[in-house]
Design a protein around this motif. Structure first.
Motif, short mmCIF file in Angstrom:
data_model
loop_
_atom_site.label_atom_id
_atom_site.label_comp_id
_atom_site.label_asym_id
_atom_site.label_seq_id
_atom_site.Cartn_x
_atom_site.Cartn_y
_atom_site.Cartn_z
N PHE A 99 -1.00 -7.39 7.60
CA PHE A 99 -0.83 -6.52 6.44
C PHE A 99 -0.13 -7.20 5.27
O PHE A 99 -0.42 -6.93 4.11
CB PHE A 99 -0.06 -5.26 6.85
CG PHE A 99 -0.76 -4.43 7.88
CD1 PHE A 99 -2.15 -4.34 7.90
CD2 PHE A 99 -0.04 -3.74 8.85
CE1 PHE A 99 -2.81 -3.58 8.85
CE2 PHE A 99 -0.69 -2.97 9.81
CZ PHE A 99 -2.07 -2.90 9.81
N ILE A 139 3.44 3.24 10.51
CA ILE A 139 2.99 3.19 9.12
C ILE A 139 4.04 3.89 8.28
O ILE A 139 4.23 5.10 8.39
CB ILE A 139 1.62 3.87 8.95
CG1 ILE A 139 0.57 3.16 9.81
CG2 ILE A 139 1.19 3.83 7.48
CD1 ILE A 139 -0.81 3.78 9.76
N CYS A 168 -2.59 -6.82 2.00
CA CYS A 168 -2.22 -5.72 1.10
C CYS A 168 -2.35 -6.09 -0.38
O CYS A 168 -2.33 -5.21 -1.25
CB CYS A 168 -0.80 -5.25 1.38
SG CYS A 168 0.48 -6.43 0.92
N ALA A 177 3.07 -1.29 9.20
CA ALA A 177 2.57 -1.32 7.83
C ALA A 177 3.72 -0.79 6.97
O ALA A 177 4.07 0.38 7.04
CB ALA A 177 1.34 -0.44 7.68
N LEU A 186 -9.03 2.05 8.25
CA LEU A 186 -8.31 1.15 9.13
C LEU A 186 -8.68 1.46 10.57
O LEU A 186 -8.53 2.60 11.02
CB LEU A 186 -6.79 1.29 8.93
CG LEU A 186 -5.91 0.48 9.89
CD1 LEU A 186 -6.16 -1.02 9.73
CD2 LEU A 186 -4.43 0.80 9.65
N ASP A 198 4.58 -10.29 10.29
CA ASP A 198 4.12 -9.36 9.26
C ASP A 198 2.61 -9.42 9.05
O ASP A 198 2.07 -8.77 8.17
CB ASP A 198 4.82 -9.68 7.93
CG ASP A 198 5.24 -8.41 7.20
OD1 ASP A 198 5.32 -7.35 7.87
OD2 ASP A 198 5.47 -8.47 5.99
N GLU A 199 1.94 -10.21 9.87
CA GLU A 199 0.49 -10.33 9.74
C GLU A 199 -0.18 -9.13 10.39
O GLU A 199 0.35 -8.57 11.37
CB GLU A 199 0.02 -11.61 10.44
CG GLU A 199 0.68 -12.88 9.95
CD GLU A 199 0.06 -13.42 8.68
OE1 GLU A 199 -1.07 -13.01 8.35
OE2 GLU A 199 0.69 -14.26 8.04
N HIS A 216 3.55 -2.63 1.58
CA HIS A 216 2.14 -2.94 1.83
C HIS A 216 1.27 -1.84 1.20
O HIS A 216 0.55 -1.13 1.88
CB HIS A 216 1.87 -3.03 3.33
CG HIS A 216 2.64 -4.11 4.03
ND1 HIS A 216 2.88 -4.11 5.38
CD2 HIS A 216 3.24 -5.23 3.55
CE1 HIS A 216 3.57 -5.19 5.71
NE2 HIS A 216 3.80 -5.88 4.61
N ILE A 233 -10.42 -2.50 7.05
CA ILE A 233 -9.84 -3.48 7.96
C ILE A 233 -10.15 -3.05 9.38
O ILE A 233 -9.91 -1.89 9.75
CB ILE A 233 -8.31 -3.59 7.80
CG1 ILE A 233 -7.94 -4.05 6.39
CG2 ILE A 233 -7.73 -4.54 8.83
CD1 ILE A 233 -6.44 -4.05 6.13
N ALA A 261 2.71 3.20 2.46
CA ALA A 261 2.09 1.92 2.82
C ALA A 261 0.61 1.86 2.46
O ALA A 261 0.15 0.84 1.95
CB ALA A 261 2.27 1.65 4.31
N MET A 262 -0.12 2.90 2.74
CA MET A 262 -1.57 2.90 2.52
C MET A 262 -1.95 4.21 1.83
O MET A 262 -2.55 5.10 2.44
CB MET A 262 -2.31 2.73 3.84
CG MET A 262 -1.98 1.44 4.57
SD MET A 262 -2.72 1.33 6.20
CE MET A 262 -2.19 -0.32 6.71
N PHE A 310 -1.63 -1.11 -0.22
CA PHE A 310 -3.02 -1.50 -0.44
C PHE A 310 -3.62 -0.69 -1.59
O PHE A 310 -3.66 0.54 -1.53
CB PHE A 310 -3.84 -1.25 0.82
CG PHE A 310 -3.51 -2.17 1.97
CD1 PHE A 310 -4.31 -3.27 2.23
CD2 PHE A 310 -2.42 -1.92 2.78
CE1 PHE A 310 -4.03 -4.10 3.30
CE2 PHE A 310 -2.12 -2.76 3.85
CZ PHE A 310 -2.93 -3.86 4.10
#
Length: 248
Positions: A171, A226, A175, A197, A209, A168-169, A201, A183, A230-231, A203
């Motif tokens: 994010f 994504i 996040c 993502a 990104l 899961d790295e 997550h 990022i 997520a973002m 953010f």
């Protein structure tokens, strides 16, 4: 107050440079893209007024690793670990302690000269420089981000190169940072086949990104996903696939 030897092609400075006790900025940065690096000498603790130190190299000297922590006004640091010469674990232990003392640090660019796993020492920092706004790490850091990254509430930008992260790295950790806006992931930063993502997550501030996968014959990840939500504030999404002939 300022010593800038960019574009001079110098490979080193005399050790007597540590007598410049009121020096504010010591820069090896080159505007034309070609940079040189300077191996830090003993006596660095005398340069207590330094706020910027760029393209420095930490060698196999425990005392130098300890002295870096005495630069209490340092705000910007670009330093590379000379994994070709370091054979003493005490050097990395002392440098980790020194980084924990850098209470004024705003920008940290940390790299490995030898492309080894030497940057794994970052997990042993007692406490991080909590006022960091910019963080770049170039080199393998052990599959996961250091736990203390989640406490960098002032962090605005992070760059990870050749970090070889998994699962899961990054994010899942990043996040949670309230002020993180940018990022950048470059080189072989991920070892899994699918990078996701997830909806959770979310953010709060991320607007940019950038992802440039490994340039090898078998680049990973093969799938970027994504999920919805997520973002939510993302404005710029960049995939840089260099010269890949494969379809994405």
């Amino acid at each position: 107050q300022t010593l800038d030897v960019g574009n001079t092609k110098l490979s080193e400075l005399p050790e007597t440079v540590t007598n410049l006790e009121k020096l504010d900025r010591l820069s090896f940065y080159s505007k034309n893209g070609w940079s040189i690096m300077w191996k830090l000498p003993r006596g660095l603790r005398k340069m207590k007024m330094l706020r910027l130190l760029s393209n420095a190299v930490l060698g196999n000297d425990v005392e130098v690793a300890r002295e870096v922590g005495e630069l209490e006004h340092l705000q910007e640091l670009t330093i590379y670990i000379d994994s070709y010469t370091i054979d003493n674990e005490e050097v990395l232990k002392e440098f980790a302690e020194s980084m924990s003392k850098m209470s004024s640090l705003r920008s940290l660019n940390l790299g490995d000269l030898g492309w080894t796993r030497i940057l794994k020492f970052v997990h042993s920092l007692p406490t991080p420089p909590r006022l960091l706004r910019y963080l770049r790490m170039t080199g393998e850091i052990g599959g996961v981000l250091p736990h203390w990254i989640g406490s960098l509430t002032y962090l605005v930008e992070i760059v990870l190169c050749w970090a070889l992260l998994a699962d899961d790295e990054p994010f899942g950790v990043l996040c949670k940072l309230p002020n993180l806006k940018s990022i950048s992931l470059d080189g072989k930063y991920y070892t899994g086949d699918k990078m996701v993502a997830r909806t959770e997550h979310n953010f709060p501030a991320l607007v940019e990104l950038y992802m440039a996968p490994n340039r090898s014959d078998d680049p990973l990840p093969r799938v970027f996903q994504i999920e919805e939500g997520a973002m939510p504030k993302l404005e710029t999404l960049t995939f840089d696939f260099y010269v890949y002939e494969k379809s994405i």
